[in-house]
Enzyme design. Structure first.
Site, short mmCIF file in Angstrom:
data_model
loop_
_atom_site.label_atom_id
_atom_site.label_comp_id
_atom_site.label_asym_id
_atom_site.label_seq_id
_atom_site.Cartn_x
_atom_site.Cartn_y
_atom_site.Cartn_z
N TYR A 21 54.18 76.95 41.33
CA TYR A 21 53.87 76.75 42.74
C TYR A 21 54.60 75.55 43.33
O TYR A 21 54.92 75.55 44.52
CB TYR A 21 52.35 76.63 42.94
CG TYR A 21 51.67 77.91 42.55
CD1 TYR A 21 51.78 79.05 43.34
CD2 TYR A 21 50.96 78.00 41.36
CE1 TYR A 21 51.18 80.24 42.97
CE2 TYR A 21 50.35 79.19 40.99
CZ TYR A 21 50.47 80.30 41.79
OH TYR A 21 49.89 81.48 41.42
N ILE A 48 41.74 83.94 41.95
CA ILE A 48 41.45 84.85 43.06
C ILE A 48 40.64 86.05 42.57
O ILE A 48 41.06 86.75 41.66
CB ILE A 48 42.75 85.32 43.75
CG1 ILE A 48 43.52 84.11 44.27
CG2 ILE A 48 42.43 86.30 44.87
CD1 ILE A 48 44.91 84.44 44.79
N SER A 55 47.97 93.68 43.67
CA SER A 55 48.20 92.25 43.78
C SER A 55 48.26 91.62 42.40
O SER A 55 47.29 91.64 41.66
CB SER A 55 47.07 91.59 44.58
OG SER A 55 47.25 90.19 44.57
N MET A 56 49.39 91.04 42.08
CA MET A 56 49.54 90.37 40.79
C MET A 56 48.84 89.01 40.78
O MET A 56 48.71 88.39 39.75
CB MET A 56 51.01 90.18 40.45
CG MET A 56 51.72 91.48 40.20
SD MET A 56 50.97 92.36 38.82
CE MET A 56 52.03 93.75 38.72
N MET A 57 48.39 88.55 41.94
CA MET A 57 47.72 87.26 42.00
C MET A 57 46.20 87.40 41.88
O MET A 57 45.49 86.42 41.87
CB MET A 57 48.06 86.55 43.32
CG MET A 57 49.56 86.33 43.51
SD MET A 57 50.37 85.55 42.10
CE MET A 57 49.77 83.90 42.25
#
Length: 182
Positions: A21, A48, A55-57
């Site tokens: 990040y 998350i 969504s890979m997040m």
């Protein structure tokens, strides 16, 4: 590396450790600097939780795919983390709350050029969440095993054909493991 003590504020200095990040923020700041009048905001959620099929997040979807594969194979739901991760508190951020924060930041001039943490205050322990996941998928719940750490990517390696069978048998929407799980 020395970690920051919670609670985490947006103005804490970066940790002296590699962080994906940090690289993204550096690219953002560099690109924004090239365009006059362009503003930015950075949003920093915890783990998350929420629904998003691609969504890979969002780790919940990936963990459910892993649990479904374990059920299909009759395998134990092994924990892919560390001892510290297994028995420590972690913070969760709701996907809907994150979306609301990002919409607010996009339209409110007071949010420009700011970083924001995003958490709804939910905390959990992986050892408790793991039991719930195992119960929901009716599989044996593995404990932290110690020894050399197995990553989720390693545990799901070469499982594409298993996932394809699950999709077909359960009449799920067409999907490939690489797109939703790993």
């Amino acid at each position: 590396m020395v970690a920051h003590d919670p609670p985490y504020s947006e103005d804490l200095p970066r940790l002296n450790a590699p962080n994906f990040y940090y690289n993204l923020e550096d690219i953002l700041f560099e690109e924004v600097g090239k365009k006059d009048g362009l503003t930015w905001s950075v949003h920093r959620p915890g783990t998350i939780f929420g629904f998003s099929p691609y969504s890979m997040m969002n780790i919940i979807c990936t963990l459910c795919v892993y649990a479904a594969i374990c059920k299909h194979e009759g395998a134990v739901l092994r924990f892919p983390g560390t001892k510290e991760g297994w028995s420590s508190y972690s913070e969760a951020s709701d996907a809907d709350l994150i979306a609301e924060q990002e919409i607010w930041a996009a339209v409110d001039p007071y949010a420009k050029n700011e970083a924001f943490n995003c958490s709804n205050g939910d905390v959990f322990m992986w050892k408790h969440l793991w039991k719930v996941l195992a119960e929901q998928f009716e599989v044996e719940c593995g404990e932290f095993e110690g020894g050399e750490r197995m990553t989720l990517a390693e545990l799901m390696k070469d499982k594409e054909s298993v996932w394809d069978k699950i999709v077909e048998e359960k009449n799920l929407g067409a999907s490939k493991l690489k797109d939703i799980g790993m």
